[in-house]
Scaffold this active site. Structure first.
Site, PDB file in Angstrom:
ATOM      1  N   CYS A 118       0.812  -1.228   0.000  1.00 55.26           N
ATOM      2  CA  CYS A 118       0.000   0.000   0.000  1.00 55.26           C
ATOM      3  C   CYS A 118       0.843   1.274   0.000  1.00 55.26           C
ATOM      4  O   CYS A 118       0.331   2.354  -0.308  1.00 55.26           O
ATOM      5  CB  CYS A 118      -0.926   0.024   1.214  1.00 55.26           C
ATOM      6  SG  CYS A 118      -2.121  -1.323   1.251  1.00 55.26           S
ATOM      7  N   HIS A 265      -3.278   7.213   2.942  1.00 55.41           N
ATOM      8  CA  HIS A 265      -3.689   5.971   2.301  1.00 55.41           C
ATOM      9  C   HIS A 265      -5.089   5.653   2.810  1.00 55.41           C
ATOM     10  O   HIS A 265      -5.356   5.727   4.011  1.00 55.41           O
ATOM     11  CB  HIS A 265      -2.710   4.856   2.658  1.00 55.41           C
ATOM     12  CG  HIS A 265      -3.229   3.482   2.382  1.00 55.41           C
ATOM     13  ND1 HIS A 265      -3.745   3.122   1.159  1.00 55.41           N
ATOM     14  CD2 HIS A 265      -3.317   2.383   3.173  1.00 55.41           C
ATOM     15  CE1 HIS A 265      -4.124   1.852   1.204  1.00 55.41           C
ATOM     16  NE2 HIS A 265      -3.876   1.391   2.419  1.00 55.41           N
ATOM     17  N   ASN A 295     -10.567   0.890  -0.397  1.00 51.79           N
ATOM     18  CA  ASN A 295      -9.109   0.795  -0.316  1.00 51.79           C
ATOM     19  C   ASN A 295      -8.605   0.217  -1.633  1.00 51.79           C
ATOM     20  O   ASN A 295      -8.810  -0.952  -1.922  1.00 51.79           O
ATOM     21  CB  ASN A 295      -8.732  -0.107   0.863  1.00 51.79           C
ATOM     22  CG  ASN A 295      -7.240  -0.271   1.041  1.00 51.79           C
ATOM     23  OD1 ASN A 295      -6.459  -0.044   0.121  1.00 51.79           O
ATOM     24  ND2 ASN A 295      -6.831  -0.703   2.220  1.00 51.79           N
TER      25      ASN A 295
END
Length: 338
Positions: A118, A265, A295
């Site tokens: 990520c 994020h 996400n």
């Protein structure tokens, strides 16, 4: 004090799969009561790639949008970098596949991957700005693209209800510095830390050599699914994040009062809300697109950045705190003047 890097953020872009999927539609498909998935994951809608879409095609589409925003063409680019936690193939690199998708074969500019789950966007930003400052490249296109949907286990809603697919791209250029003047962007500081006691808290075991079908006696298919121990991830991140942010700001001689926008994020709605509360962020300064995109793994932070640039929230001269966590368990952050 971290080394200040004068660069130019020349353009940003993002791309989404054609199919927008409402959580209410997934409720119906999975046999849940309406509202179940949204209540668990906090996502109202997300985008899932169809069979004709992959990480490379989405990355190429995002790259073209970034080129348009920068008023550049592929002829102006001298390096291509890709980051993805769900790469199309074990090899070659996703960057090579994006290179081909963009029709760059005749130019043969270098292409390689930077993999940090990520945190891929932040790791690439940190790495590539050093290359620009050193004069090794003039303009670098880097793309983040992930198809989380193919590895979801819908028997585990904690690990599946929060994800979506997408891609984003950024074009970085050398600074326009001349003697003591600088017009462009500034990367004031970056920081990365890995707390590997959490190495198995977020993982897809299959896909590499450790659990290759030729080397295991167990069923391979379950090893291709994403697994997350959300409670352990949350506790580990919560323990370390406040000091991590304080140290990052301190390395640049800044405080939160100096920051115009926080672009995190988009890990989960809980994670974003916890960041706001635990770190005393002003909610109105946090770019939060999670409800409508989920996400998107490596693509989520640069997608949020591009959306905030395009809708006018982030303007030239704004100071940004880019912040995230990823599998590893790793933390990354950057202080960037856009």
């Amino acid at each position: 004090m971290d080394m200040i890097r004068n660069i130019q953020v020349l353009g940003t872009g993002h791309a989404l799969p054609e199919k927008c999927v409402l959580s209410s539609e997934l409720d119906k498909q999975l046999g849940f009561a309406t509202g179940k998935l949204e209540s668990v994951g906090g996502v109202q809608q997300r985008y899932f790639a169809g069979l004709n879409e992959n990480a490379a095609t989405l990355a190429a589409a995002a790259a073209k949008n970034a080129l348009l925003a920068a008023n550049l063409t592929l002829d102006d680019i001298d390096c291509l970098v890709a980051t993805s936690a769900t790469m199309d193939q074990a090899m070659p690199s996703n960057a090579a596949l994006v290179h081909k998708e963009l029709g760059l074969s005749s130019r043969a500019i270098p292409a390689f991957d930077i993999n940090a789950s990520c945190l891929g966007f932040l790791a690439a930003l940190d790495t590539l700005t050093h290359m620009l400052v050193a004069g090794h490249h003039k303009r670098i296109l880097f793309v983040a693209s992930d198809l989380a949907s193919c590895g979801l286990n819908w028997d585990d809603l904690e690990s599946s209800a929060i994800f979506g697919d997408g891609a984003a791209a950024v074009i970085l250029g050398q600074s326009s510095s001349s003697y003591n003047t600088h017009t462009g962007s500034t990367l004031y500081a970056t920081s990365f830390k890995t707390f590997s006691e959490g190495a198995h808290y977020c993982e897809i075991p299959g896909g590499g050599s450790r659990y290759h079908p030729s080397r295991i006696t167990q069923e391979f298919s379950p090893l291709t699914k994403f697994h997350m121990d959300g409670k352990k991830v949350f506790r580990l991140a919560s323990d370390h994040m406040p000091k991590f942010v304080d140290d990052l700001l301190g390395s640049a001689g800044m405080s939160l009062a100096d920051i115009d926008w926080i672009v995190p994020h988009q890990a989960s709605q809980l994670a974003i809300h916890h960041l706001i509360k635990r770190l005393n962020f002003i909610p109105q300064k946090v770019v939060n697109i999670f409800k409508y995109y989920g996400n998107q793994v490596a693509a989520s932070l640069p997608t949020a950045l591009d959306i905030a640039v395009r809708d006018g929230r982030i303007v030239r001269g704004d100071k940004l705190l880019l912040l995230g966590t990823g599998a590893g368990l790793s933390m990354g952050g950057a202080l960037l003047e856009y």
